[in-house]
Structure formats: structure tokens, C-alpha cells
Write an enzyme that holds these catalytic residues in place. Structure first.
Site, PDB file in Angstrom:
ATOM      1  N   LYS A  28       1.141   4.212  -2.939  1.00 54.31           N
ATOM      2  CA  LYS A  28       0.796   5.613  -2.705  1.00 54.31           C
ATOM      3  C   LYS A  28       1.997   6.527  -2.964  1.00 54.31           C
ATOM      4  O   LYS A  28       1.834   7.669  -3.410  1.00 54.31           O
ATOM      5  CB  LYS A  28       0.261   5.787  -1.288  1.00 54.31           C
TER       6      LYS A  28
ATOM      7  N   TYR B 106       0.817  -1.211   0.000  1.00 51.26           N
ATOM      8  CA  TYR B 106       0.000   0.000   0.000  1.00 51.26           C
ATOM      9  C   TYR B 106       0.854   1.266   0.000  1.00 51.26           C
ATOM     10  O   TYR B 106       0.640   2.176  -0.816  1.00 51.26           O
ATOM     11  CB  TYR B 106      -0.922  -0.012   1.217  1.00 51.26           C
TER      12      TYR B 106
END
Length: 248
Positions: free
Chosen positions: A160, A156
Site C-alpha cells: 500500500k 500488505y
């Protein structure tokens, strides 16, 4: 200020959480909004009804951002129907948390397909339309962990972080065409994704946030409205942090 009357906008992942709040805020300022959703049609329809009840304009659009053809067709269909696309907000995202040594290839691939590839192909389709009018606003929703990192979020956090690099690259590529590209990086926000976190982790995140609380989706949305507006015409390649001071 921040008048979006006459503008059209497309928001991915807009059936809930931060995406829902963004769609609502853009519509409140006068934009006609495409509510992108993957599976939760009823939730998307609820957002549409609420926007229309407040006098706004919105349509729901089914789209799987992890599939290039799906996101491209959704945006191209929106442009055909509305005649243009002024604002594209890439918000759809997933988090599959696991420490690196337990991370499965399929989890990494799925996370990047949604969070990064979906953003890239969506931006490509949106910018293709924006080039014709020499105007556009592209806004990526990244995360504070894309800048700080976070244990247990290798897939994740890296996805990002990739959006920040993408933001700066596209800002340089298309500034001369009247298209600005920026990112909003929320901190710890109350959504379905964060609601499932263990109590101890939630407590620790709150303690690390100087404002001492969890943020609300409605506190992220105004940052997007600003970047989408003419008042932000001289802002591009930036990451606007909405994190309660978690990262300064």
C-alpha cells in the site's frame, strides 16, 4: 456538482466492500461503470442489478489483476466497447498478514502481484487510452497502514505504501496530458477483510480512531467521486485520507 454524466469508469475489485460502494457511487453520479471482478460473478451481477435498478449503467467484467494480460485485455475491451475510458479506479487488493520472520515468499509475491502489479498494469492500460483524449482520472485505493505501518502486515503495508509512490510518480508523468492521478487512503473500514480480524484487534483499532467507530464503505466512495469529478481538476498527486482521524 460532481456530475459524471457521459463518463465511463472501470473499477477493479468492485463486487464487494469498498469497490462495490465506489461502483455504486460513480453510477449514481451518471458514469457508466465497468464492474471488475475476479471470482465472485454472482456478487458482481448483484451490483450490476442494483445499479440498473437505480437507473444507472453498468457491465460486469471478469479480470484477474495479478495477471498483466488479464487486466490489460479487460481495460482494452472496455475501451473498444464504450469508445473511451475516463475514470480508472484500482481498488482490488488482498491482505496476507504475517510478521516478517514468518512471511513466506509466495505470500509476498501474491500480495504484490495483486496490490501493486495489478495497479501498475491497470494504470498503464487506462492511461494509454486517456492519452488519446488528453483527459483522465486515475485513482488508487491505498490504506492508512501504507503511511503508518502496522505490526504483522509487512507484505500488505509495504504494497500500500508502494501505491503512494506510484500515485505521485504518475501524477508528475501525465499532468501535462490532462490526466490526474490521486489516491484514497481508507482507515479501519467495515469489510469482509476487516470482519475476520480478532475482536481484541478490532477493539484496539476503534480506540485508536478519534471518531471512535469503524468506517463504512459508503463513506470512502464519495472521496473517489470527488477525485473523479471535474471539481477536482486541479488536484493531482495527492493522498486523500478517509480514516476517522486515525492518521492526521
Amino acid at each position: 456538482m460532481f456530475d459524471l454524466s457521459g463518463k465511463t469508469a472501470f473499477v477493479t475489485g468492485a463486487s464487494r466492500g469498498i469497490g462495490r460502494a465506489i461502483a455504486m457511487a460513480l453510477a449514481e453520479r451518471g458514469a457508466e461503470v465497468g464492474i471488475g471482478y475476479a471470482r465472485r460473478k454472482e456478487a458482481a451481477e448483484a451490483v450490476q442489478r442494483e445499479i440498473r435498478a437505480r437507473g444507472g449503467c453498468a457491465e460486469i467484467v471478469e479480470v484477474d489483476v495479478s495477471v498483466q494480460a488479464s487486466i490489460e485485455q479487460a481495460i482494452e475491451g472496455w475501451v473498444r466497447a464504450k469508445g473511451k475510458l475516463d475514470i480508472f479506479v484500482s481498488n482490488a487488493g488482498i491482505a496476507i498478514d504475517q510478521v516478517l520472520l514468518r512471511l513466506r515468499p509466495e505470500d509476498l509475491h501474491r500480495t504484490w502481484a495483486v496490490n501493486v502489479e495489478g495497479a501498475i498494469w491497470g494504470a498503464k492500460a487506462a492511461i494509454r487510452s486517456m492519452l488519446r483524449q488528453r483527459y483522465g482520472r486515475v485513482i488508487f485505493i491505498t490504506s492508512v497502514v501504507g503511511e503508518t505501518g502496522n505490526a504483522g502486515q509487512a507484505a500488505y503495508a509495504s504494497s500500500k505504501a508502494a501505491l503512494i509512490g506510484l500515485t505521485k510518480t504518475l501524477a508528475r508523468e501525465y499532468a501535462s496530458r490532462g490526466i490526474t492521478v490521486n489516491a484514497v487512503a481508507p482507515g479501519f473500514i467495515e469489510t469482509e477483510m476487516t470482519a475476520s480480524l480478532p475482536d481484541e484487534l478490532r477493539k484496539r483499532m476503534i480506540e485508536q480512531t478519534p471518531l471512535g467507530r469503524i468506517g463504512k464503505p459508503e463513506e470512502v466512495a464519495p472521496a473517489v467521486v470527488y477525485l473523479a469529478s471535474d471539481e477536482a481538476a486541479f488536484v493531482t498527486g495527492q493522498v486523500l485520507r478517509v480514516n476517522g482521524g486515525l492518521l492526521m
